[in-house]
Design an enzyme around this catalytic site. Structure first.
Site, PDB file in Angstrom:
ATOM      1  N   TRP A 171       0.833  -1.198   0.000  1.00  0.00           N
ATOM      2  CA  TRP A 171       0.000   0.000   0.000  1.00  0.00           C
ATOM      3  C   TRP A 171       0.873   1.256   0.000  1.00  0.00           C
ATOM      4  O   TRP A 171       0.719   2.164  -0.832  1.00  0.00           O
ATOM      5  CB  TRP A 171      -0.876  -0.049   1.249  1.00  0.00           C
ATOM      6  CG  TRP A 171      -2.011   0.908   1.318  1.00  0.00           C
ATOM      7  CD1 TRP A 171      -2.370   1.833   0.387  1.00  0.00           C
ATOM      8  CD2 TRP A 171      -2.933   1.028   2.400  1.00  0.00           C
ATOM      9  NE1 TRP A 171      -3.478   2.521   0.829  1.00  0.00           N
ATOM     10  CE2 TRP A 171      -3.836   2.041   2.047  1.00  0.00           C
ATOM     11  CE3 TRP A 171      -3.085   0.366   3.633  1.00  0.00           C
ATOM     12  CZ2 TRP A 171      -4.891   2.421   2.894  1.00  0.00           C
ATOM     13  CZ3 TRP A 171      -4.124   0.737   4.470  1.00  0.00           C
ATOM     14  CH2 TRP A 171      -5.015   1.750   4.101  1.00  0.00           C
ATOM     15  N   HIS A 204      12.172  -5.583   5.156  1.00  0.00           N
ATOM     16  CA  HIS A 204      11.496  -6.063   6.375  1.00  0.00           C
ATOM     17  C   HIS A 204      12.513  -6.272   7.507  1.00  0.00           C
ATOM     18  O   HIS A 204      12.203  -6.884   8.523  1.00  0.00           O
ATOM     19  CB  HIS A 204      10.804  -7.404   6.106  1.00  0.00           C
ATOM     20  CG  HIS A 204       9.618  -7.322   5.187  1.00  0.00           C
ATOM     21  ND1 HIS A 204       8.677  -6.322   5.264  1.00  0.00           N
ATOM     22  CD2 HIS A 204       9.207  -8.139   4.182  1.00  0.00           C
ATOM     23  CE1 HIS A 204       7.751  -6.518   4.327  1.00  0.00           C
ATOM     24  NE2 HIS A 204       8.054  -7.602   3.663  1.00  0.00           N
ATOM     25  N   ARG A 214       1.676  -2.099  12.150  1.00  0.00           N
ATOM     26  CA  ARG A 214       0.268  -2.508  12.177  1.00  0.00           C
ATOM     27  C   ARG A 214       0.046  -3.300  13.457  1.00  0.00           C
ATOM     28  O   ARG A 214       0.957  -3.997  13.929  1.00  0.00           O
ATOM     29  CB  ARG A 214      -0.010  -3.404  10.964  1.00  0.00           C
ATOM     30  CG  ARG A 214      -1.450  -3.820  10.818  1.00  0.00           C
ATOM     31  CD  ARG A 214      -1.637  -4.751   9.627  1.00  0.00           C
ATOM     32  NE  ARG A 214      -3.052  -4.908   9.325  1.00  0.00           N
ATOM     33  CZ  ARG A 214      -3.519  -5.719   8.388  1.00  0.00           C
ATOM     34  NH1 ARG A 214      -2.699  -6.442   7.641  1.00  0.00           N
ATOM     35  NH2 ARG A 214      -4.830  -5.814   8.185  1.00  0.00           N
ATOM     36  N   TYR A 265      -0.744   1.486  10.068  1.00  0.00           N
ATOM     37  CA  TYR A 265      -1.723   0.962   9.111  1.00  0.00           C
ATOM     38  C   TYR A 265      -3.127   1.447   9.461  1.00  0.00           C
ATOM     39  O   TYR A 265      -3.916   1.825   8.584  1.00  0.00           O
ATOM     40  CB  TYR A 265      -1.652  -0.577   9.140  1.00  0.00           C
ATOM     41  CG  TYR A 265      -2.642  -1.300   8.262  1.00  0.00           C
ATOM     42  CD1 TYR A 265      -2.289  -1.701   6.971  1.00  0.00           C
ATOM     43  CD2 TYR A 265      -3.930  -1.606   8.724  1.00  0.00           C
ATOM     44  CE1 TYR A 265      -3.197  -2.372   6.158  1.00  0.00           C
ATOM     45  CE2 TYR A 265      -4.837  -2.266   7.922  1.00  0.00           C
ATOM     46  CZ  TYR A 265      -4.477  -2.655   6.645  1.00  0.00           C
ATOM     47  OH  TYR A 265      -5.373  -3.323   5.848  1.00  0.00           O
ATOM     48  N   PHE A 294      -8.510   0.183  -1.280  1.00  0.00           N
ATOM     49  CA  PHE A 294      -8.389  -1.274  -1.248  1.00  0.00           C
ATOM     50  C   PHE A 294      -8.937  -1.929  -2.518  1.00  0.00           C
ATOM     51  O   PHE A 294      -8.258  -2.731  -3.162  1.00  0.00           O
ATOM     52  CB  PHE A 294      -9.113  -1.819  -0.007  1.00  0.00           C
ATOM     53  CG  PHE A 294      -9.024  -3.305   0.104  1.00  0.00           C
ATOM     54  CD1 PHE A 294      -7.865  -3.910   0.565  1.00  0.00           C
ATOM     55  CD2 PHE A 294     -10.094  -4.112  -0.268  1.00  0.00           C
ATOM     56  CE1 PHE A 294      -7.764  -5.289   0.646  1.00  0.00           C
ATOM     57  CE2 PHE A 294      -9.997  -5.482  -0.181  1.00  0.00           C
ATOM     58  CZ  PHE A 294      -8.843  -6.077   0.276  1.00  0.00           C
ATOM     59  N   ARG A 353      -5.808  -8.936   0.583  1.00  0.00           N
ATOM     60  CA  ARG A 353      -6.770  -9.938   1.046  1.00  0.00           C
ATOM     61  C   ARG A 353      -8.063  -9.309   1.569  1.00  0.00           C
ATOM     62  O   ARG A 353      -9.096  -9.372   0.912  1.00  0.00           O
ATOM     63  CB  ARG A 353      -6.076 -10.785   2.136  1.00  0.00           C
ATOM     64  CG  ARG A 353      -6.780 -12.061   2.531  1.00  0.00           C
ATOM     65  CD  ARG A 353      -6.017 -12.732   3.674  1.00  0.00           C
ATOM     66  NE  ARG A 353      -5.911 -11.850   4.834  1.00  0.00           N
ATOM     67  CZ  ARG A 353      -6.784 -11.821   5.844  1.00  0.00           C
ATOM     68  NH1 ARG A 353      -7.812 -12.647   5.864  1.00  0.00           N
ATOM     69  NH2 ARG A 353      -6.636 -10.983   6.849  1.00  0.00           N
ATOM     70  N   GLY A 371      -7.955  -6.192   3.979  1.00  0.00           N
ATOM     71  CA  GLY A 371      -7.717  -4.758   4.165  1.00  0.00           C
ATOM     72  C   GLY A 371      -8.564  -4.138   5.259  1.00  0.00           C
ATOM     73  O   GLY A 371      -9.099  -3.050   5.091  1.00  0.00           O
TER      74      GLY A 371
HETATM   75  P1  A3P Z   1      -4.869  -8.340   5.091  1.00  0.00           P
HETATM   76  O1  A3P Z   1      -4.227  -9.683   4.858  1.00  0.00           O
HETATM   77  O2  A3P Z   1      -5.284  -8.135   6.500  1.00  0.00           O
HETATM   78  O3  A3P Z   1      -5.960  -8.058   4.139  1.00  0.00           O
HETATM   79  P2  A3P Z   1       2.004  -6.046   3.014  1.00  0.00           P
HETATM   80  O4  A3P Z   1       1.878  -5.291   1.753  1.00  0.00           O
HETATM   81  O5  A3P Z   1       2.932  -5.417   4.010  1.00  0.00           O
HETATM   82  O6  A3P Z   1       2.322  -7.476   2.757  1.00  0.00           O
HETATM   83  O7  A3P Z   1       0.604  -5.978   3.772  1.00  0.00           O
HETATM   84  C1  A3P Z   1      -0.466  -6.708   3.281  1.00  0.00           C
HETATM   85  C2  A3P Z   1      -1.720  -6.301   4.024  1.00  0.00           C
HETATM   86  O8  A3P Z   1      -2.088  -4.962   3.629  1.00  0.00           O
HETATM   87  C3  A3P Z   1      -2.894  -7.197   3.665  1.00  0.00           C
HETATM   88  O9  A3P Z   1      -3.728  -7.237   4.825  1.00  0.00           O
HETATM   89  C4  A3P Z   1      -3.530  -6.407   2.525  1.00  0.00           C
HETATM   90  O10 A3P Z   1      -4.843  -6.753   2.228  1.00  0.00           O
HETATM   91  C5  A3P Z   1      -3.417  -4.997   3.100  1.00  0.00           C
HETATM   92  N1  A3P Z   1      -3.576  -3.955   2.081  1.00  0.00           N
HETATM   93  C6  A3P Z   1      -2.941  -3.841   0.905  1.00  0.00           C
HETATM   94  N2  A3P Z   1      -3.408  -2.782   0.232  1.00  0.00           N
HETATM   95  C7  A3P Z   1      -4.363  -2.220   0.987  1.00  0.00           C
HETATM   96  C8  A3P Z   1      -5.225  -1.095   0.829  1.00  0.00           C
HETATM   97  N3  A3P Z   1      -5.200  -0.352  -0.258  1.00  0.00           N
HETATM   98  N4  A3P Z   1      -6.099  -0.826   1.825  1.00  0.00           N
HETATM   99  C9  A3P Z   1      -6.148  -1.572   2.935  1.00  0.00           C
HETATM  100  N5  A3P Z   1      -5.344  -2.648   3.144  1.00  0.00           N
HETATM  101  C10 A3P Z   1      -4.472  -2.969   2.174  1.00  0.00           C
END
Ligand code: A3P
Length: 301
Positions: free
Chosen positions: A50, A115, A137, A201, A237, A263, A265
């Site tokens: 994101w 990371h 987060r 987050y 999202f 997934r 969000g």
């Molecule tokens: P969830 O699995 O809870 O949905 P990363 O990019 O660090 O791997 O983080 C992934 C997480 O960020 C996932 O969480 C994903 O769905 C969420 N995410 C990615 N883009 C997003 C957005 N635009 N808005 C909200 N959540 C988002």
């Protein structure tokens, strides 16, 4: 990418890691940062993609439509410590070192993600006084999201069942180590390093526009109101979930039959996974590990 074998977690300088992120350790430690580099640091599943996308849009969204339409976000924003296995002709395997990908980036600034816990960040980033953005987060949603990621990627150890995974998370036996050490280590770094912007987050969910404003001010960018509004809408999202350049559907080695990379969000999806007993035990353990009252995460908004 040959992802038939799940890697073993091992202790690497006191932090559980897997070889995909330690293979190129000298390359990572000797990485030459440039003054205008931007490093995005996160514990896995905390909003990396994101924020990567928002940063990429802020710097390059107006400049190149082709970049947005043809280059996946993970290629625009390399994962510094990663080495990615690729099949070569003749079935031999090669490793792509992401430090080399970063070296070849022609863009300025370069945006890179990591990371790594704070103590492992290549020293040139501090020496060059680079701008660094950390996104944290809440632990409960992070562990749920991490569980689903590990189900879908064979580049990580077998997650096992949910309860086993949760216990491992609480013990810090995860790829990139303990969430508790990670978020605290980066938080403490702000006391001695001023070019670190620590985001959450949950704030991004609550008010994306405000977080984009804060990013602009940290980065010294003066984006117009229209530009910021356009970015805010592109990083929603549902837009990201449907955008094949950011949703990782082009990334080899993820099994989309198991889960999605973008997934749910949500803040609070943990409630659909934790039992009451698990939640109580988690909270009790959390209190012991998170003693700094200045660092607070929200598990609901
Ligand atoms: P969830 O699995 O809870 O949905 P990363 O990019 O660090 O791997 O983080 C992934 C997480 O960020 C996932 O969480 C994903 O769905 C969420 N995410 C990615 N883009 C997003 C957005 N635009 N808005 C909200 N959540 C988002």
């Amino acid at each position: 990418m040959d992802s038939s074998l799940r890697p073993e977690l091992f202790n690497f300088l006191g932090v559980p890691m897997i070889h995909y992120y330690t293979n190129n350790w000298d390359g990572v430690q000797n990485f030459q940062a440039r003054q205008d580099d931007i490093l995005l640091a996160t514990y896995p599943r905390s909003g990396t993609t994101w924020t990567s996308y928002a940063l990429d849009l802020l710097y390059f969204g107006q400049k190149s439509q082709e970049r947005q339409e043809t280059i996946p976000i993970y290629a625009r924003v390399p994962h510094l410590e990663a080495t990615l296995p690729v099949k070569q002709p003749g079935s031999t395997q090669a490793l792509i070192k992401e430090t080399e990908t970063a070296d070849k980036l022609l863009t300025s600034p370069r945006i890179m993600k990591t990371h790594l816990p704070v103590q492992f960040v290549p020293k040139s980033f501090w020496e060059q006084n680079c701008r660094i953005i950390y996104v944290g987060r809440n632990a409960k949603d992070t562990v749920v999201s991490y569980f689903h990621l590990d189900r879908m990627t064979k580049m990580h150890p077998e997650p096992g069942d949910w309860n086993t995974f949760l216990q491992r998370f609480m013990e810090g036996k995860m790829v990139f180590g303990s969430w508790y050490d990670h978020v605290n280590g980066w938080w403490k770094k702000m006391q001695t390093y001023s070019k670190l912007h620590y985001m959450f987050y949950e704030d991004l969910i609550e008010d994306t526009g405000q977080e984009i404003d804060k990013l602009c001010s940290f980065l010294g960018l003066s984006a117009s109101t229209e530009e910021k509004e356009s970015i805010r809408s592109k990083v929603q999202f549902s837009d990201m979930k449907n955008n094949s350049m950011v949703n990782h559907t082009t990334f080899k080695g993820l099994d989309f039959n198991k889960s999605s990379f973008i997934r749910k969000g949500k803040v609070g999806d943990w409630k659909n996974h934790f039992t009451v007993a698990q939640s109580e035990a988690f909270d009790e353990d959390y209190k012991q590990k998170m003693k700094d009252p200045t660092l607070q995460f929200r598990t609901k908004i």
